[in-house]
Design a protein around this motif. Structure first.
Motif, PDB file in Angstrom:
ATOM      1  N   ASN A  90       0.801  -1.234   0.000  1.00 52.32           N
ATOM      2  CA  ASN A  90       0.000   0.000   0.000  1.00 52.32           C
ATOM      3  C   ASN A  90       0.831   1.278   0.000  1.00 52.32           C
ATOM      4  O   ASN A  90       0.291   2.365   0.201  1.00 52.32           O
ATOM      5  CB  ASN A  90      -0.939  -0.005   1.209  1.00 52.32           C
ATOM      6  CG  ASN A  90      -0.180  -0.082   2.523  1.00 52.32           C
ATOM      7  OD1 ASN A  90       1.006  -0.410   2.553  1.00 52.32           O
ATOM      8  ND2 ASN A  90      -0.860   0.217   3.619  1.00 52.32           N
ATOM      9  N   TRP A  91       2.139   1.193  -0.224  1.00 55.58           N
ATOM     10  CA  TRP A  91       2.965   2.389  -0.319  1.00 55.58           C
ATOM     11  C   TRP A  91       4.155   2.139  -1.230  1.00 55.58           C
ATOM     12  O   TRP A  91       4.427   1.006  -1.601  1.00 55.58           O
ATOM     13  CB  TRP A  91       3.420   2.868   1.060  1.00 55.58           C
ATOM     14  CG  TRP A  91       4.399   1.970   1.772  1.00 55.58           C
ATOM     15  CD1 TRP A  91       4.126   0.812   2.446  1.00 55.58           C
ATOM     16  CD2 TRP A  91       5.818   2.169   1.882  1.00 55.58           C
ATOM     17  NE1 TRP A  91       5.275   0.274   2.969  1.00 55.58           N
ATOM     18  CE2 TRP A  91       6.326   1.094   2.637  1.00 55.58           C
ATOM     19  CE3 TRP A  91       6.695   3.148   1.429  1.00 55.58           C
ATOM     20  CZ2 TRP A  91       7.686   0.965   2.951  1.00 55.58           C
ATOM     21  CZ3 TRP A  91       8.043   3.034   1.740  1.00 55.58           C
ATOM     22  CH2 TRP A  91       8.523   1.942   2.498  1.00 55.58           C
ATOM     23  N   SER A 127      -0.941  12.272  -6.823  1.00 53.55           N
ATOM     24  CA  SER A 127      -0.917  12.002  -8.259  1.00 53.55           C
ATOM     25  C   SER A 127      -1.056  10.513  -8.555  1.00 53.55           C
ATOM     26  O   SER A 127      -1.799  10.109  -9.455  1.00 53.55           O
ATOM     27  CB  SER A 127       0.376  12.540  -8.870  1.00 53.55           C
ATOM     28  OG  SER A 127       0.472  12.214 -10.246  1.00 53.55           O
ATOM     29  N   GLY A 128      -0.338   9.683  -7.784  1.00 52.61           N
ATOM     30  CA  GLY A 128      -0.396   8.242  -7.998  1.00 52.61           C
ATOM     31  C   GLY A 128      -1.452   7.545  -7.173  1.00 52.61           C
ATOM     32  O   GLY A 128      -1.669   6.345  -7.312  1.00 52.61           O
ATOM     33  N   ARG A 129      -2.078   8.290  -6.274  1.00 49.04           N
ATOM     34  CA  ARG A 129      -3.075   7.770  -5.311  1.00 49.04           C
ATOM     35  C   ARG A 129      -2.529   6.564  -4.550  1.00 49.04           C
ATOM     36  O   ARG A 129      -3.183   5.540  -4.395  1.00 49.04           O
ATOM     37  CB  ARG A 129      -4.385   7.415  -6.017  1.00 49.04           C
ATOM     38  CG  ARG A 129      -5.590   7.470  -5.044  1.00 49.04           C
ATOM     39  CD  ARG A 129      -5.773   8.856  -4.475  1.00 49.04           C
ATOM     40  NE  ARG A 129      -6.329   8.861  -3.109  1.00 49.04           N
ATOM     41  CZ  ARG A 129      -6.399   9.944  -2.360  1.00 49.04           C
ATOM     42  NH1 ARG A 129      -5.927  11.100  -2.809  1.00 49.04           N
ATOM     43  NH2 ARG A 129      -6.908   9.895  -1.150  1.00 49.04           N
ATOM     44  N   ILE A 130      -1.293   6.726  -4.085  1.00 52.63           N
ATOM     45  CA  ILE A 130      -0.662   5.715  -3.257  1.00 52.63           C
ATOM     46  C   ILE A 130       0.297   6.419  -2.294  1.00 52.63           C
ATOM     47  O   ILE A 130       0.980   7.378  -2.686  1.00 52.63           O
ATOM     48  CB  ILE A 130       0.095   4.663  -4.110  1.00 52.63           C
ATOM     49  CG1 ILE A 130       0.713   3.585  -3.210  1.00 52.63           C
ATOM     50  CG2 ILE A 130       1.139   5.311  -5.000  1.00 52.63           C
ATOM     51  CD1 ILE A 130       1.313   2.411  -3.973  1.00 52.63           C
ATOM     52  N   SER A 131       0.326   6.008  -1.059  1.00 50.59           N
ATOM     53  CA  SER A 131       1.249   6.595  -0.085  1.00 50.59           C
ATOM     54  C   SER A 131       2.674   6.524  -0.621  1.00 50.59           C
ATOM     55  O   SER A 131       3.083   5.498  -1.177  1.00 50.59           O
ATOM     56  CB  SER A 131       1.136   5.857   1.245  1.00 50.59           C
ATOM     57  OG  SER A 131      -0.147   6.060   1.819  1.00 50.59           O
ATOM     58  N   THR A 132       3.423   7.622  -0.443  1.00 52.64           N
ATOM     59  CA  THR A 132       4.709   7.760  -1.120  1.00 52.64           C
ATOM     60  C   THR A 132       5.768   8.362  -0.208  1.00 52.64           C
ATOM     61  O   THR A 132       5.531   9.391   0.439  1.00 52.64           O
ATOM     62  CB  THR A 132       4.559   8.647  -2.373  1.00 52.64           C
ATOM     63  OG1 THR A 132       3.603   8.060  -3.267  1.00 52.64           O
ATOM     64  CG2 THR A 132       5.886   8.820  -3.092  1.00 52.64           C
ATOM     65  N   ALA A 133       6.929   7.729  -0.171  1.00 52.47           N
ATOM     66  CA  ALA A 133       8.108   8.290   0.492  1.00 52.47           C
ATOM     67  C   ALA A 133       9.064   8.773  -0.578  1.00 52.47           C
ATOM     68  O   ALA A 133       9.291   8.080  -1.577  1.00 52.47           O
ATOM     69  CB  ALA A 133       8.781   7.233   1.366  1.00 52.47           C
ATOM     70  N   GLY A 136       2.798  -2.033   8.773  1.00 50.55           N
ATOM     71  CA  GLY A 136       2.381  -2.468   7.447  1.00 50.55           C
ATOM     72  C   GLY A 136       2.167  -1.357   6.452  1.00 50.55           C
ATOM     73  O   GLY A 136       1.361  -1.475   5.529  1.00 50.55           O
ATOM     74  N   GLY A 137       2.875  -0.257   6.619  1.00 44.96           N
ATOM     75  CA  GLY A 137       2.780   0.853   5.674  1.00 44.96           C
ATOM     76  C   GLY A 137       1.813   1.946   6.059  1.00 44.96           C
ATOM     77  O   GLY A 137       1.613   2.887   5.294  1.00 44.96           O
ATOM     78  N   THR A 138       1.213   1.854   7.239  1.00 38.86           N
ATOM     79  CA  THR A 138       0.213   2.844   7.642  1.00 38.86           C
ATOM     80  C   THR A 138       0.768   3.933   8.555  1.00 38.86           C
ATOM     81  O   THR A 138       0.098   4.944   8.775  1.00 38.86           O
ATOM     82  CB  THR A 138      -0.959   2.162   8.363  1.00 38.86           C
ATOM     83  OG1 THR A 138      -0.470   1.511   9.553  1.00 38.86           O
ATOM     84  CG2 THR A 138      -1.620   1.125   7.467  1.00 38.86           C
ATOM     85  N   LEU A 139       1.972   3.744   9.077  1.00 33.05           N
ATOM     86  CA  LEU A 139       2.515   4.716  10.027  1.00 33.05           C
ATOM     87  C   LEU A 139       3.917   5.153   9.615  1.00 33.05           C
ATOM     88  O   LEU A 139       4.909   4.519   9.968  1.00 33.05           O
ATOM     89  CB  LEU A 139       2.537   4.111  11.437  1.00 33.05           C
ATOM     90  CG  LEU A 139       3.038   5.042  12.558  1.00 33.05           C
ATOM     91  CD1 LEU A 139       2.191   6.305  12.632  1.00 33.05           C
ATOM     92  CD2 LEU A 139       3.034   4.305  13.903  1.00 33.05           C
TER      93      LEU A 139
END
Length: 221
Positions: free
Chosen positions: A127-128, A148-154, A210-213
């Protein structure tokens, strides 16, 4: 599976003590995966911009960068590495002079890194994702890339930006995290920013739950 995100290192012009800081964060959060956000090396001597005539030669700079990278590879044997704009300078120079891609060596060979360092422009983790952020600008670059990508991004790339920002739609909530950088602003390679009001923010990122924090962790200076 907690995840460590190494910021732009720009070797051999990295902030002293950064690797030790990363080891501490890696152990403190019990990270099982590691990514590098890109710009492993600076390549100041082969830049398309003016470079310091009193600085290292291209060969000497690459040698110094390889020595630094060897320490990182020893500390973190398995790394997903985003390809940064500075990492690509060698390939861009070859392309400019008409050298076919078949003559170009892999990043692993150029930087003398093990095959367990995986290079790509984007690495996805469910999910990221992690990207360098080339082509974007401003302190909200990662946030804008996430929307822009509608995905969590680092993302990295913007040296004076760090932290996390969220966006919610009727269906989901995503985040964008700028992971800061690791450069030594007093190095001659960064003289262009000497008079800038905003200074580089040194730190790294950690992604938990799991990618949420996502968490940005500043390096004590």
């Amino acid at each position: 599976m907690n995840h460590l995100l190494i910021a732009d290192t720009h070797l051999p012009f990295t902030k002293r003590g950064y690797l030790e800081f990363l080891r501490h964060v890696h152990n403190a959060y019990k990270c099982k995966r590691v990514s590098h956000i890109g710009d492993l090396v600076d390549n100041h001597s082969i830049s398309f911009h003016d470079h310091d005539p009193d600085g290292l030669s291209p060969e000497a700079e690459l040698k110094a960068a390889r020595l630094g990278l060897a320490r990182y590879a020893k500390a973190f044997p398995h790394v997903d590495c985003c390809i940064g704009n500075h990492d690509e300078l060698g390939r861009r120079k070859l392309y400019k002079h008409g050298i076919p891609s078949q003559y170009m060596r892999s990043f692993n060979d150029v930087f003398d890194l093990p095959k367990t360092w995986k290079f790509a422009f984007e690495h996805r983790y469910g999910n990221w994702r992690a990207i360098h952020g080339t082509g974007g600008s401003g302190h909200d670059n990662a946030f804008k890339q996430a929307i822009s990508g509608r995905i969590s991004t680092a993302a990295g790339h913007i040296h004076t930006a760090a932290g996390v920002k969220y966006h919610a739609s009727s269906k989901d909530i995503i985040w964008g995290m700028q992971v800061g950088c690791a450069l030594d602003r007093k190095a001659y390679a960064f003289n262009y920013g000497r008079d800038f009001k905003d200074k580089p923010i040194i730190g790294c990122g950690v992604v938990l739950e799991g990618g949420t924090l996502p968490i940005f962790i500043p390096m004590p200076l």
